[in-house]
Design a protein around this motif. Sequence first.
Motif, PDB file in Angstrom:
ATOM      1  N   VAL A  13      -2.809  11.213   4.864  1.00  0.00           N
ATOM      2  CA  VAL A  13      -3.430  11.452   3.549  1.00  0.00           C
ATOM      3  C   VAL A  13      -3.346  10.174   2.716  1.00  0.00           C
ATOM      4  CG1 VAL A  13      -3.214  12.753   1.394  1.00  0.00           C
ATOM      5  CG2 VAL A  13      -2.922  13.916   3.576  1.00  0.00           C
ATOM      6  N   VAL A  14      -2.142   9.604   2.697  1.00  0.00           N
ATOM      7  CA  VAL A  14      -1.926   8.386   1.917  1.00  0.00           C
ATOM      8  C   VAL A  14      -2.771   7.243   2.487  1.00  0.00           C
ATOM      9  CG1 VAL A  14      -0.195   6.719   1.165  1.00  0.00           C
ATOM     10  CG2 VAL A  14       0.397   9.120   1.298  1.00  0.00           C
ATOM     11  N   ALA A  17      -6.374   7.435   1.384  1.00  0.00           N
ATOM     12  CA  ALA A  17      -6.570   6.980   0.002  1.00  0.00           C
ATOM     13  C   ALA A  17      -6.505   5.462  -0.072  1.00  0.00           C
ATOM     14  CB  ALA A  17      -5.508   7.609  -0.901  1.00  0.00           C
ATOM     15  N   HIS A  18      -5.509   4.872   0.623  1.00  0.00           N
ATOM     16  CA  HIS A  18      -5.368   3.414   0.600  1.00  0.00           C
ATOM     17  C   HIS A  18      -6.532   2.726   1.306  1.00  0.00           C
ATOM     18  CE1 HIS A  18      -1.670   2.362  -1.383  1.00  0.00           C
ATOM     19  NE2 HIS A  18      -1.107   3.444  -0.859  1.00  0.00           N
ATOM     20  N   ARG A  20      -9.629   3.659   1.565  1.00  0.00           N
ATOM     21  CA  ARG A  20     -10.790   3.646   0.680  1.00  0.00           C
ATOM     22  C   ARG A  20     -10.637   2.560  -0.398  1.00  0.00           C
ATOM     23  NH1 ARG A  20     -14.969   6.504  -1.422  1.00  0.00           N
ATOM     24  NH2 ARG A  20     -15.081   6.222  -3.668  1.00  0.00           N
ATOM     25  N   VAL A  21      -9.429   2.533  -0.995  1.00  0.00           N
ATOM     26  CA  VAL A  21      -9.163   1.558  -2.044  1.00  0.00           C
ATOM     27  C   VAL A  21      -9.290   0.140  -1.490  1.00  0.00           C
ATOM     28  CG1 VAL A  21      -7.292   0.614  -3.452  1.00  0.00           C
ATOM     29  CG2 VAL A  21      -7.739   3.051  -3.455  1.00  0.00           C
ATOM     30  N   LEU A  24     -12.885  -0.869  -0.827  1.00  0.00           N
ATOM     31  CA  LEU A  24     -13.567  -1.135  -2.093  1.00  0.00           C
ATOM     32  C   LEU A  24     -13.115  -2.458  -2.699  1.00  0.00           C
ATOM     33  CD1 LEU A  24     -13.448   2.447  -3.592  1.00  0.00           C
ATOM     34  CD2 LEU A  24     -15.526   1.169  -3.092  1.00  0.00           C
ATOM     35  N   THR A  25     -11.794  -2.710  -2.633  1.00  0.00           N
ATOM     36  CA  THR A  25     -11.272  -3.961  -3.200  1.00  0.00           C
ATOM     37  C   THR A  25     -11.814  -5.156  -2.418  1.00  0.00           C
ATOM     38  OG1 THR A  25      -9.264  -2.743  -3.712  1.00  0.00           O
ATOM     39  CG2 THR A  25      -9.151  -5.123  -3.941  1.00  0.00           C
ATOM     40  N   TYR A  29     -14.169  -8.638  -3.249  1.00  0.00           N
ATOM     41  CA  TYR A  29     -13.715 -10.025  -3.039  1.00  0.00           C
ATOM     42  C   TYR A  29     -14.243 -10.531  -1.705  1.00  0.00           C
ATOM     43  CZ  TYR A  29     -10.644  -9.356  -7.017  1.00  0.00           C
ATOM     44  OH  TYR A  29     -10.158  -9.120  -8.277  1.00  0.00           O
TER      45      TYR A  29
ATOM     46  N   LEU B 112      -5.570   1.451 -10.546  1.00  0.00           N
ATOM     47  CA  LEU B 112      -5.848   0.374  -9.587  1.00  0.00           C
ATOM     48  C   LEU B 112      -6.630  -0.727 -10.303  1.00  0.00           C
ATOM     49  CD1 LEU B 112      -6.926   2.846  -6.823  1.00  0.00           C
ATOM     50  CD2 LEU B 112      -4.811   1.543  -6.809  1.00  0.00           C
ATOM     51  N   ASP B 114      -8.230  -3.569  -9.850  1.00  0.00           N
ATOM     52  CA  ASP B 114      -9.529  -4.189  -9.557  1.00  0.00           C
ATOM     53  C   ASP B 114     -10.677  -3.192  -9.444  1.00  0.00           C
ATOM     54  OD1 ASP B 114      -8.757  -6.900  -9.360  1.00  0.00           O
ATOM     55  OD2 ASP B 114      -7.732  -6.422  -7.501  1.00  0.00           O
ATOM     56  N   LEU B 115     -10.352  -1.922  -9.404  1.00  0.00           N
ATOM     57  CA  LEU B 115     -11.401  -0.928  -9.107  1.00  0.00           C
ATOM     58  C   LEU B 115     -11.809  -0.140 -10.358  1.00  0.00           C
ATOM     59  CD1 LEU B 115     -10.131   0.520  -5.721  1.00  0.00           C
ATOM     60  CD2 LEU B 115     -11.692  -1.376  -6.118  1.00  0.00           C
ATOM     61  N   GLU B 119     -12.039   5.498  -9.385  1.00  0.00           N
ATOM     62  CA  GLU B 119     -11.396   5.339  -8.070  1.00  0.00           C
ATOM     63  C   GLU B 119      -9.896   5.598  -8.169  1.00  0.00           C
ATOM     64  OE1 GLU B 119     -12.889   5.301  -5.355  1.00  0.00           O
ATOM     65  OE2 GLU B 119     -14.888   4.967  -6.193  1.00  0.00           O
ATOM     66  N   ARG B 122      -9.623   9.312  -8.132  1.00  0.00           N
ATOM     67  CA  ARG B 122      -9.841   9.823  -6.760  1.00  0.00           C
ATOM     68  C   ARG B 122      -8.598   9.592  -5.907  1.00  0.00           C
ATOM     69  NH1 ARG B 122     -15.744   9.335  -4.233  1.00  0.00           N
ATOM     70  NH2 ARG B 122     -14.544  10.088  -2.484  1.00  0.00           N
ATOM     71  N   PHE B 123      -8.025   8.387  -6.053  1.00  0.00           N
ATOM     72  CA  PHE B 123      -6.815   8.021  -5.314  1.00  0.00           C
ATOM     73  C   PHE B 123      -5.696   9.015  -5.624  1.00  0.00           C
ATOM     74  CE2 PHE B 123      -2.848   5.516  -5.041  1.00  0.00           C
ATOM     75  CZ  PHE B 123      -2.936   5.053  -3.748  1.00  0.00           C
ATOM     76  N   THR B 126      -6.273  12.480  -4.187  1.00  0.00           N
ATOM     77  CA  THR B 126      -5.884  12.565  -2.766  1.00  0.00           C
ATOM     78  C   THR B 126      -4.369  12.613  -2.636  1.00  0.00           C
ATOM     79  OG1 THR B 126      -7.790  11.169  -2.335  1.00  0.00           O
ATOM     80  CG2 THR B 126      -6.267  11.497  -0.507  1.00  0.00           C
ATOM     81  N   MET B 127      -3.698  11.748  -3.408  1.00  0.00           N
ATOM     82  CA  MET B 127      -2.231  11.677  -3.337  1.00  0.00           C
ATOM     83  C   MET B 127      -1.592  13.027  -3.669  1.00  0.00           C
ATOM     84  SD  MET B 127      -0.530   8.835  -2.775  1.00  0.00           S
ATOM     85  CE  MET B 127      -0.924   7.155  -2.428  1.00  0.00           C
ATOM     86  N   ASP B 129      -3.142  15.861  -3.519  1.00  0.00           N
ATOM     87  CA  ASP B 129      -3.742  16.936  -2.735  1.00  0.00           C
ATOM     88  C   ASP B 129      -4.474  17.956  -3.606  1.00  0.00           C
ATOM     89  OD1 ASP B 129      -4.116  17.335  -0.139  1.00  0.00           O
ATOM     90  OD2 ASP B 129      -2.171  18.251   0.312  1.00  0.00           O
TER      91      ASP B 129
END
Lengths: 269, 332
Positions: A13-14, A17-18, A20-21, A24-25, A29, B112, B114-115, B119, B122-123, B126-127, B129
């Motif tokens: 799950v974690v 999420a990471h 996706r992040v 995107l990040t 860059y 976050l 930079d986002l 987002e 959303r993060f 998910t974390m 649940d």
Amino acid sequence: MGVLRTALRGPFVVAGAHLRVRILTLSAYRLVLLSQLAEPITRASILSFLLRAIYSPAAERVLPVPMTRAVSYVALAAFLGVFAGFNNAASMAERVKSGDVVFDLLRPWSWFGLTLGEYMGTRLPFALWPFLALLGLTLGLGLGLAWSQYLTLLLLLPGVFILEFSLSFNIGTATLWTQNSWGLGLSFAWLQQLFSGLLVPIILLPESLGRVAYLTPFPYLVDAPVRAVLGLADIPGVLLGQAAWAAALMTIGAFLHLAAISKLRVNGG
Amino acid sequence: MVIIKAENLSKEFSVRAKPTGGGLRETIGAVLKPRHDVIMAVKDVSFSVSAGEAVAYMGPNGAGKSTTIKLLTGILTPTRGAVSVCGLTPWKQRTRLAARIGAVFGQRSQLLWDLPVRESFRFLGTMYDIPGGEFVKRLNFSVEMLDIGELLHQPVRELSLGQKMKCEMAAVLLHRPALLLLDEPTIGLDLMAKDRLRDTLRYAQKELGMTILLASHDFGDVEAICERAVLLVNGTVKYDGSLDVLRGMAGTTRVIQFTLASAADPGSLGSLPEVDAELDGDTLTVSFDRDRFTSAEVLTHVLSRFDATDVRVQEPTLENAIRKLYASGGEV
């Protein structure tokens, strides 16, 4: 049963999420993305150029392995080197130092599950580029690896991931206590470079140093998997070595975490 | 139902002592054989908070407020004492507790960088649940309540402090915690942003049934949100009770300021004993015991002797009470 299911599901799950992040990040860059693609190609090209320059035309006589294998070794080591960098330990340390670790500790996941998830989610995007780099090297330098060798590489890659995570986890967890990963990270990075085969193929090191290297987990990150791909080491032996070291390091990490978490200091609001 | 119960909670930190001398010998000595000092951040703190309460956790800088909040979340492990939060022991059951509490640290961000803001949500969704439909519903609520609709597509690094803090608040409300632990949530914000956050927190307490523990130096926050205060000085609880009683500790001195139309001599005020008068330029400040005189009596008396163009009445404030307590080292 529910606890076990949650524990097993947590890292994924974690990681999702990471992942996706991270994607995107990275997409924000583009230069970082390009440099990540170029870095392993550049590194491998320089090393193979040096090898050819030094040993050719007597290379076949001087090298303990055929020239094509030496070049393949360098290319594969450069490929695996991308995964072995303790980057996650550095980011954990940065969060401990800045105090942002408070948010890690406010998540409904265990520290282990959370860091494993972060590791998977942030490292997976990196896997694509080294594969493209390896493909480029295969075509450009004429490595000519067989499909079975690629499969062997894929088989051993999870072990590299898990082992690298275990080392990162230990260094990162130690920063809960030391508040700083600079010294730890530097000494581990130096040892890792020397003993993993990233700096110089272990076969080219003095014999005694090579033996010492194989008393550490580092060769199982690069040297052992590369040797297995090149047919110089047996695959089950390498897998077993990776698994044994990962288990040992995770056990140490669990104890380290228990000891360090109570020592954590986070100043300020 | 008791949500927080702390009993004799103490936290000591060991810090490396600086070398006593500035010489090379002392410096090398400190590297080879470091000396450590023990700092008592929180000392024998006991208090409890019931479900649905909004409690201010106050104290001067370095009093131990942030340390207590981190002990309550399980981020830090206490040196001594016991604490139960939502029926759990924070440092032993941290991950279970994390799902039931939310924390805002005014000087840190969980967004976050930079986002775009959405987002981060959303993060966190998910974390924690949070199912898709419920997530959208909760996010829409926060967007409306905190007026952050236009911020959702902006990268966090482009937000102002106030915008960021509103988003932090939205983030912490997403998983609908039973307990909100807030450490200086309005630090550096303008009045409008503060009002939004205070409204949201009041709503969270009254309508969503959340319990609030608010560590703040901002008396506006405290008076707008909390009914009760726990005052911490030098790591020790010095007051635990209602805001009204605390306000009363400021004393009974009421002050009325008059802007005079022409020059005057305060000596000519006469005939009201135990009333202090002070003249500074065209401002006459009259202080009196509100238990002895009413404001009407003093106003009538002064205005019968002087021409005034403006009048301001100042009540004993919470700020005065707290200032008095800090100055006395918390001795009530």
